[in-house]
Enzyme design. Structure first.
Site, short mmCIF file in Angstrom:
data_model
loop_
_atom_site.label_atom_id
_atom_site.label_comp_id
_atom_site.label_asym_id
_atom_site.label_seq_id
_atom_site.Cartn_x
_atom_site.Cartn_y
_atom_site.Cartn_z
N PHE A 123 -2.55 16.19 3.76
CA PHE A 123 -2.64 15.68 2.46
C PHE A 123 -1.30 15.52 1.65
O PHE A 123 -0.65 16.61 1.63
CB PHE A 123 -3.62 16.18 1.50
CG PHE A 123 -4.04 15.48 0.30
CD1 PHE A 123 -4.94 14.02 0.37
CD2 PHE A 123 -3.43 15.68 -1.17
CE1 PHE A 123 -5.14 13.56 -0.66
CE2 PHE A 123 -3.78 14.80 -2.00
CZ PHE A 123 -4.88 13.78 -1.76
N ASP A 145 -1.06 10.86 -5.56
CA ASP A 145 -1.56 11.87 -6.44
C ASP A 145 -2.36 12.89 -5.82
O ASP A 145 -3.07 12.70 -4.67
CB ASP A 145 -2.23 11.17 -7.77
CG ASP A 145 -3.73 10.89 -7.24
OD1 ASP A 145 -3.80 9.99 -6.17
OD2 ASP A 145 -4.80 11.11 -7.81
N GLU A 154 0.92 -1.22 -0.15
CA GLU A 154 0.10 0.04 0.13
C GLU A 154 0.89 1.17 -0.05
O GLU A 154 2.03 1.23 0.60
CB GLU A 154 -1.04 -0.11 1.37
CG GLU A 154 -2.41 -0.26 0.96
CD GLU A 154 -3.19 0.60 0.33
OE1 GLU A 154 -2.44 1.65 -0.27
OE2 GLU A 154 -4.18 0.84 0.34
N ASP A 155 0.44 2.23 -0.48
CA ASP A 155 1.09 3.76 -0.64
C ASP A 155 1.08 4.22 0.91
O ASP A 155 1.89 4.77 1.45
CB ASP A 155 0.52 4.41 -1.75
CG ASP A 155 -0.94 4.73 -1.70
OD1 ASP A 155 -1.59 4.25 -0.84
OD2 ASP A 155 -1.18 5.26 -2.80
N LYS A 190 -0.43 7.09 8.42
CA LYS A 190 -1.11 8.50 9.01
C LYS A 190 -1.24 8.51 10.40
O LYS A 190 -1.82 7.72 10.96
CB LYS A 190 -2.26 9.25 8.30
CG LYS A 190 -1.95 9.78 7.07
CD LYS A 190 -2.86 10.63 6.73
CE LYS A 190 -2.72 11.49 5.28
NZ LYS A 190 -3.88 12.19 4.50
N ASP A 192 -4.63 5.51 5.71
CA ASP A 192 -4.95 6.71 6.23
C ASP A 192 -6.04 6.13 7.35
O ASP A 192 -5.84 6.03 8.37
CB ASP A 192 -5.82 7.59 5.28
CG ASP A 192 -6.27 8.98 5.54
OD1 ASP A 192 -6.36 9.27 6.69
OD2 ASP A 192 -6.73 9.54 4.69
N ARG A 194 2.35 12.14 -9.29
CA ARG A 194 2.75 10.71 -8.68
C ARG A 194 4.10 10.46 -9.14
O ARG A 194 4.78 9.54 -8.63
CB ARG A 194 1.90 9.82 -9.53
CG ARG A 194 0.44 9.60 -9.22
CD ARG A 194 -0.03 8.38 -9.83
NE ARG A 194 -1.42 8.32 -9.99
CZ ARG A 194 -2.23 7.93 -9.01
NH1 ARG A 194 -1.74 7.78 -7.79
NH2 ARG A 194 -3.61 8.09 -9.15
P1 5GP Z 1 -7.99 4.97 3.78
O1 5GP Z 1 -9.05 3.90 3.29
O2 5GP Z 1 -6.90 4.33 4.31
O3 5GP Z 1 -8.80 6.25 4.25
O4 5GP Z 1 -7.24 5.44 2.28
C1 5GP Z 1 -6.31 4.69 1.68
C2 5GP Z 1 -6.16 5.32 0.37
O5 5GP Z 1 -6.65 7.02 0.22
C3 5GP Z 1 -4.70 5.46 -0.09
O6 5GP Z 1 -4.34 4.26 -0.82
C4 5GP Z 1 -4.69 6.69 -0.93
O7 5GP Z 1 -5.03 6.17 -2.23
C5 5GP Z 1 -5.50 7.64 -0.35
N1 5GP Z 1 -4.89 8.75 0.50
C6 5GP Z 1 -4.96 8.64 1.84
N2 5GP Z 1 -4.39 9.86 2.47
C7 5GP Z 1 -3.76 10.27 1.31
C8 5GP Z 1 -2.99 11.47 1.33
O8 5GP Z 1 -2.34 12.16 2.11
N3 5GP Z 1 -2.56 11.92 -0.07
C9 5GP Z 1 -3.09 11.05 -1.22
N4 5GP Z 1 -2.54 11.26 -2.39
N5 5GP Z 1 -3.67 9.98 -1.12
C10 5GP Z 1 -4.22 9.54 -0.05
#
Ligand code: 5GP
Length: 171
Positions: A143, A150, A90-91, A122, A94, A156
């Site tokens: 963010f 992105d 995973e990138d 995070k 959050d 990216r």
């Molecule tokens: P979650 O379901 O954990 O809230 O969100 C995960 C996905 O949301 C990540 O894989 C990513 O694509 C996007 N995301 C969450 N936080 C960020 C952020 O700070 N920047 C960006 N570019 N994408 C985010």
């Protein structure tokens, strides 16, 4: 926020740690498109155990900066994962909503093992508990973009992680 050099050094460490943990096994790296693609490319080359790659795509933020909580599989794996050692790449973690859904879905396919590596985590943000074995960096709740991440499909290709100035997305 995090330089190119810092990312590369940490990715090498993660690659070594993961390779040690999976000694003697083949790892199927499952990347969540599109953000994790860049991390996957570097992480896989930092690993010394045999590696296979597969990809999933799920719906995420679109061009907004808030988590919707809505997860939809847009592209499923090409491979069967039963009996295999699956490591989800995973990138950024959050709210954890995306991963929670994905892990439940993948676990039902009976892999031999199922773990997660995320480049960024995070701080204090996870709304659902996720067992994430490997994490690159903890980041504050801002963010971020770059190194795969992105904003409306841009940034990216930045080699570093940066914070998007609010003026870039607020009216
Ligand atoms: P979650 O379901 O954990 O809230 O969100 C995960 C996905 O949301 C990540 O894989 C990513 O694509 C996007 N995301 C969450 N936080 C960020 C952020 O700070 N920047 C960006 N570019 N994408 C985010």
């Amino acid at each position: 926020m995090i330089s190119d050099e810092q990312i590369q050094a940490r990715v090498r460490e993660l690659g070594a740690q993961i390779s040690a943990d999976y000694e003697g096994k083949t790892v199927l790296l499952v990347a969540v498109l599109r953000g994790a693609a860049i991390f996957l490319a570097d992480l896989s080359r930092a690993m010394t155990v045999p590696v296979e790659l597969d990809f999933m795509a799920v719906s995420s933020y679109g061009s907004s900066t808030k988590s919707s909580g809505v997860v939809r599989i847009l592209k499923d794996l090409d491979e069967q994962i039963e009996g295999r050692h699956v490591l989800v790449v995973e990138d950024i973690l959050d709210t954890g909503l995306t991963l929670k859904y994905l892990l439940k879905n993948l676990a039902s396919r009976k892999p031999a093992s199922l773990e997660v590596v995320t480049l960024l985590n995070k701080e204090g943000k996870q709304r659902v508990p996720i067992s994430c074995k490997y994490s690159g960096f903890s980041v504050p709740d801002e963010f971020v973009v770059g190194y795969g991440l992105d904003f409306a499909e841009r940034y990216r290709n930045l080699p570093y992680i940066g914070v998007l100035r609010p003026s870039a997305y607020q009216d």
